[in-house]
Design a protein around this motif. Structure first.
Motif, PDB file in Angstrom:
ATOM      1  N   ARG A 122      11.476 110.708  19.235  1.00  0.00           N
ATOM      2  CA  ARG A 122      12.215 111.759  19.992  1.00  0.00           C
ATOM      3  C   ARG A 122      13.206 111.276  20.983  1.00  0.00           C
ATOM      4  O   ARG A 122      12.716 110.655  22.062  1.00  0.00           O
ATOM      5  N   ALA A 123      14.166 111.757  21.164  1.00  0.00           N
ATOM      6  CA  ALA A 123      15.177 111.497  22.043  1.00  0.00           C
ATOM      7  C   ALA A 123      14.937 111.909  23.500  1.00  0.00           C
ATOM      8  O   ALA A 123      14.473 112.827  23.879  1.00  0.00           O
ATOM      9  N   PRO A 124      15.375 110.900  24.468  1.00  0.00           N
ATOM     10  CA  PRO A 124      14.971 111.287  25.765  1.00  0.00           C
ATOM     11  C   PRO A 124      15.578 112.737  26.368  1.00  0.00           C
ATOM     12  O   PRO A 124      16.521 112.928  25.782  1.00  0.00           O
ATOM     13  N   VAL A 125      14.893 113.483  27.080  1.00  0.00           N
ATOM     14  CA  VAL A 125      15.269 114.503  27.636  1.00  0.00           C
ATOM     15  C   VAL A 125      16.355 114.577  28.744  1.00  0.00           C
ATOM     16  O   VAL A 125      16.377 113.557  29.391  1.00  0.00           O
ATOM     17  N   GLN A 126      17.505 115.140  28.569  1.00  0.00           N
ATOM     18  CA  GLN A 126      18.730 115.176  29.596  1.00  0.00           C
ATOM     19  C   GLN A 126      18.332 116.045  30.742  1.00  0.00           C
ATOM     20  O   GLN A 126      18.004 117.176  30.530  1.00  0.00           O
ATOM     21  N   LEU A 127      18.473 115.533  31.797  1.00  0.00           N
ATOM     22  CA  LEU A 127      17.784 116.135  33.086  1.00  0.00           C
ATOM     23  C   LEU A 127      19.226 116.843  33.789  1.00  0.00           C
ATOM     24  O   LEU A 127      18.961 117.418  34.843  1.00  0.00           O
ATOM     25  N   LYS A 128      20.277 116.264  33.629  1.00  0.00           N
ATOM     26  CA  LYS A 128      21.331 116.208  34.746  1.00  0.00           C
ATOM     27  C   LYS A 128      21.588 118.081  34.601  1.00  0.00           C
ATOM     28  O   LYS A 128      21.929 118.603  33.558  1.00  0.00           O
ATOM     29  N   ASP A 129      21.513 118.566  35.847  1.00  0.00           N
ATOM     30  CA  ASP A 129      22.005 119.839  36.126  1.00  0.00           C
ATOM     31  C   ASP A 129      20.967 120.641  35.615  1.00  0.00           C
ATOM     32  O   ASP A 129      21.276 121.978  35.652  1.00  0.00           O
ATOM     33  N   GLN A 130      19.848 120.120  35.350  1.00  0.00           N
ATOM     34  CA  GLN A 130      18.814 121.042  35.089  1.00  0.00           C
ATOM     35  C   GLN A 130      17.886 121.408  35.890  1.00  0.00           C
ATOM     36  O   GLN A 130      17.688 120.764  36.986  1.00  0.00           O
ATOM     37  N   VAL A 131      17.013 122.625  35.954  1.00  0.00           N
ATOM     38  CA  VAL A 131      15.852 122.623  36.752  1.00  0.00           C
ATOM     39  C   VAL A 131      14.574 122.183  36.476  1.00  0.00           C
ATOM     40  O   VAL A 131      14.167 122.472  35.174  1.00  0.00           O
ATOM     41  N   VAL A 132      14.104 121.274  37.113  1.00  0.00           N
ATOM     42  CA  VAL A 132      13.097 120.336  36.733  1.00  0.00           C
ATOM     43  C   VAL A 132      11.789 120.782  37.411  1.00  0.00           C
ATOM     44  O   VAL A 132      11.684 120.543  38.596  1.00  0.00           O
ATOM     45  N   ILE A 133      10.747 121.196  36.600  1.00  0.00           N
ATOM     46  CA  ILE A 133       9.533 121.502  37.218  1.00  0.00           C
ATOM     47  C   ILE A 133       8.359 120.405  36.954  1.00  0.00           C
ATOM     48  O   ILE A 133       8.029 120.136  35.684  1.00  0.00           O
ATOM     49  N   LEU A 134       8.131 119.605  37.857  1.00  0.00           N
ATOM     50  CA  LEU A 134       7.106 118.567  37.801  1.00  0.00           C
ATOM     51  C   LEU A 134       5.530 118.923  37.724  1.00  0.00           C
ATOM     52  O   LEU A 134       5.500 119.761  38.875  1.00  0.00           O
ATOM     53  N   ILE A 135       4.691 118.819  36.976  1.00  0.00           N
ATOM     54  CA  ILE A 135       3.461 119.157  36.990  1.00  0.00           C
ATOM     55  C   ILE A 135       2.481 118.268  36.655  1.00  0.00           C
ATOM     56  O   ILE A 135       2.499 117.515  35.818  1.00  0.00           O
ATOM     57  N   ASP A 136       1.226 118.015  37.458  1.00  0.00           N
ATOM     58  CA  ASP A 136       0.324 117.228  37.488  1.00  0.00           C
ATOM     59  C   ASP A 136      -1.078 118.157  37.480  1.00  0.00           C
ATOM     60  O   ASP A 136      -0.899 119.273  37.761  1.00  0.00           O
ATOM     61  N   ASP A 137      -2.212 117.505  37.130  1.00  0.00           N
ATOM     62  CA  ASP A 137      -3.633 118.068  37.503  1.00  0.00           C
ATOM     63  C   ASP A 137      -4.022 118.238  38.842  1.00  0.00           C
ATOM     64  O   ASP A 137      -5.165 118.954  39.070  1.00  0.00           O
ATOM     65  N   GLY A 138      -3.240 117.600  39.710  1.00  0.00           N
ATOM     66  CA  GLY A 138      -3.605 117.645  40.982  1.00  0.00           C
ATOM     67  C   GLY A 138      -3.001 116.386  41.848  1.00  0.00           C
ATOM     68  O   GLY A 138      -2.347 115.454  41.251  1.00  0.00           O
ATOM     69  N   LEU A 139      -3.077 116.746  43.229  1.00  0.00           N
ATOM     70  CA  LEU A 139      -2.546 115.555  43.907  1.00  0.00           C
ATOM     71  C   LEU A 139      -3.699 114.905  44.762  1.00  0.00           C
ATOM     72  O   LEU A 139      -4.564 115.730  45.196  1.00  0.00           O
ATOM     73  N   ALA A 140      -3.420 113.494  44.828  1.00  0.00           N
ATOM     74  CA  ALA A 140      -4.569 112.930  45.928  1.00  0.00           C
ATOM     75  C   ALA A 140      -3.577 112.253  46.855  1.00  0.00           C
ATOM     76  O   ALA A 140      -3.434 112.824  47.944  1.00  0.00           O
ATOM     77  N   THR A 141      -3.214 111.022  46.864  1.00  0.00           N
ATOM     78  CA  THR A 141      -2.329 110.328  47.461  1.00  0.00           C
ATOM     79  C   THR A 141      -0.863 110.667  47.503  1.00  0.00           C
ATOM     80  O   THR A 141      -0.219 110.397  48.655  1.00  0.00           O
ATOM     81  N   GLY A 142      -0.613 111.531  46.415  1.00  0.00           N
ATOM     82  CA  GLY A 142       0.628 111.721  46.082  1.00  0.00           C
ATOM     83  C   GLY A 142       1.728 110.457  45.563  1.00  0.00           C
ATOM     84  O   GLY A 142       2.851 110.701  45.420  1.00  0.00           O
ATOM     85  N   ALA A 143       1.191 109.327  45.483  1.00  0.00           N
ATOM     86  CA  ALA A 143       2.090 108.260  44.925  1.00  0.00           C
ATOM     87  C   ALA A 143       2.533 108.418  43.662  1.00  0.00           C
ATOM     88  O   ALA A 143       3.874 108.367  43.663  1.00  0.00           O
ATOM     89  N   SER A 144       1.800 108.869  42.665  1.00  0.00           N
ATOM     90  CA  SER A 144       2.263 109.146  41.469  1.00  0.00           C
ATOM     91  C   SER A 144       3.274 110.068  41.315  1.00  0.00           C
ATOM     92  O   SER A 144       4.383 110.047  40.579  1.00  0.00           O
ATOM     93  N   MET A 145       3.246 111.188  42.029  1.00  0.00           N
ATOM     94  CA  MET A 145       4.187 112.354  42.041  1.00  0.00           C
ATOM     95  C   MET A 145       5.449 111.780  42.802  1.00  0.00           C
ATOM     96  O   MET A 145       6.471 112.397  42.479  1.00  0.00           O
ATOM     97  N   MET A 146       5.446 111.145  43.999  1.00  0.00           N
ATOM     98  CA  MET A 146       6.661 110.821  44.523  1.00  0.00           C
ATOM     99  C   MET A 146       7.328 109.772  43.415  1.00  0.00           C
ATOM    100  O   MET A 146       8.692 109.994  43.469  1.00  0.00           O
ATOM    101  N   ALA A 147       6.575 108.780  42.895  1.00  0.00           N
ATOM    102  CA  ALA A 147       7.505 108.174  41.729  1.00  0.00           C
ATOM    103  C   ALA A 147       8.095 109.110  40.859  1.00  0.00           C
ATOM    104  O   ALA A 147       9.198 108.855  40.280  1.00  0.00           O
ATOM    105  N   ALA A 148       7.476 110.239  40.220  1.00  0.00           N
ATOM    106  CA  ALA A 148       8.247 111.104  39.402  1.00  0.00           C
ATOM    107  C   ALA A 148       9.141 111.792  40.065  1.00  0.00           C
ATOM    108  O   ALA A 148      10.309 112.112  39.424  1.00  0.00           O
ATOM    109  N   ILE A 149       9.165 112.242  41.269  1.00  0.00           N
ATOM    110  CA  ILE A 149      10.170 112.725  41.847  1.00  0.00           C
ATOM    111  C   ILE A 149      11.419 112.068  42.005  1.00  0.00           C
ATOM    112  O   ILE A 149      12.490 112.343  41.764  1.00  0.00           O
TER     113      ILE A 149
END
Length: 226
Positions: A122-149
């Motif tokens: 499956r081709a990578p999703v194109q994010l340019k000019d899109q509204v992106v909602i990042l979702i995980d099951d929770g935050l602890a240190t926030g390191a993973s979410m910061m990398a995702a951002i």
């Protein structure tokens, strides 16, 4: 110490439903895409994407766990070569460069494995000019979410939203300034662990991730015009 019964999350499916109402403004909008952080973020994100009738895809992130304490993140990596460090964790748990590089190499292999297993051809999703909602099951240190951002931002989306069911106030506030909107219904002063706030926090399997993704993608493909 048990969490108050009125805010315990039954499971990740229920956690996703908890995020639907705060995200209603994004429903039925073709420029909006939900990006789940596998594996645990996928069941949460699936519920949101299904309820709001918006697209679902992945943003691969791997925590870099301290070798002597794997659950404690000394940083994270994400698709696209993004790497961030948790300086506080590294001060508390000093690690020599060779050991650090070994952790990065191992987690990079796992990230690439998941990319292949989950996405296939499956081709990578194109994010340019899109509204992106990042979702995980929770935050602890926030390191993973910061990398995702940071990984998402590299693709020039028009807006980045983070939505998680639970996280400590200090992590939520640290991330809030990094995005356009952050939604976190449960912010306990004493987190202990993300799993502490779920009745069922059993590990999400590769098979579950693949099943939910293929179900969502099948709906999207059917909805696409010929």
């Amino acid at each position: 110490m048990s969490p108050p019964s009125n805010i315990v999350l039954q499971d990740r499916t229920a956690a996703g439903r908890r995020l639907v109402a705060p995200l209603l403004a994004y429903a039925h909008r073709p420029e909006v895409i939900v990006l789940a952080l596998p594996r645990g973020g996928v069941p949460v994100a699936y519920e949101v994407a299904t309820a709001l009738d918006i697209r679902l895809d992945l943003l691969l992130v791997r925590k870099l766990g301290v070798p002597s304490h794997e659950e404690f993140a000394m940083g994270a990596i994400a698709s696209g070569g993004v790497q961030i460090l948790n300086e506080q964790a590294l001060r508390a748990h000093p690690i020599d460069p060779a050991a650090f590089d070994a952790v990065v190499a191992r987690e990079t292999r796992e990230l690439l494995r998941r990319e292949q297993v989950y996405r296939g051809a499956r081709a990578p999703v194109q994010l340019k000019d899109q509204v992106v909602i990042l979702i995980d099951d929770g935050l602890a240190t926030g390191a993973s979410m910061m990398a995702a951002i940071r990984a998402a931002r590299a693709h020039a989306p028009s807006r980045i939203v983070v939505a998680v069911p639970v996280g400590p106030p200090e992590t939520v506030e640290a991330l809030r300034s990094e995005v356009d909107e952050l939604i976190c219904p449960i912010m306990p002063e004493w987190l202990m662990s993300i799993g502490h706030w779920y009745m069922d926090f059993s590990q999400t399997s590769d098979a579950q991730v693949i099943r939910l993704l293929h179900r969502a993608w099948a709906k999207e493909d059917c909805a696409d015009p010929p």
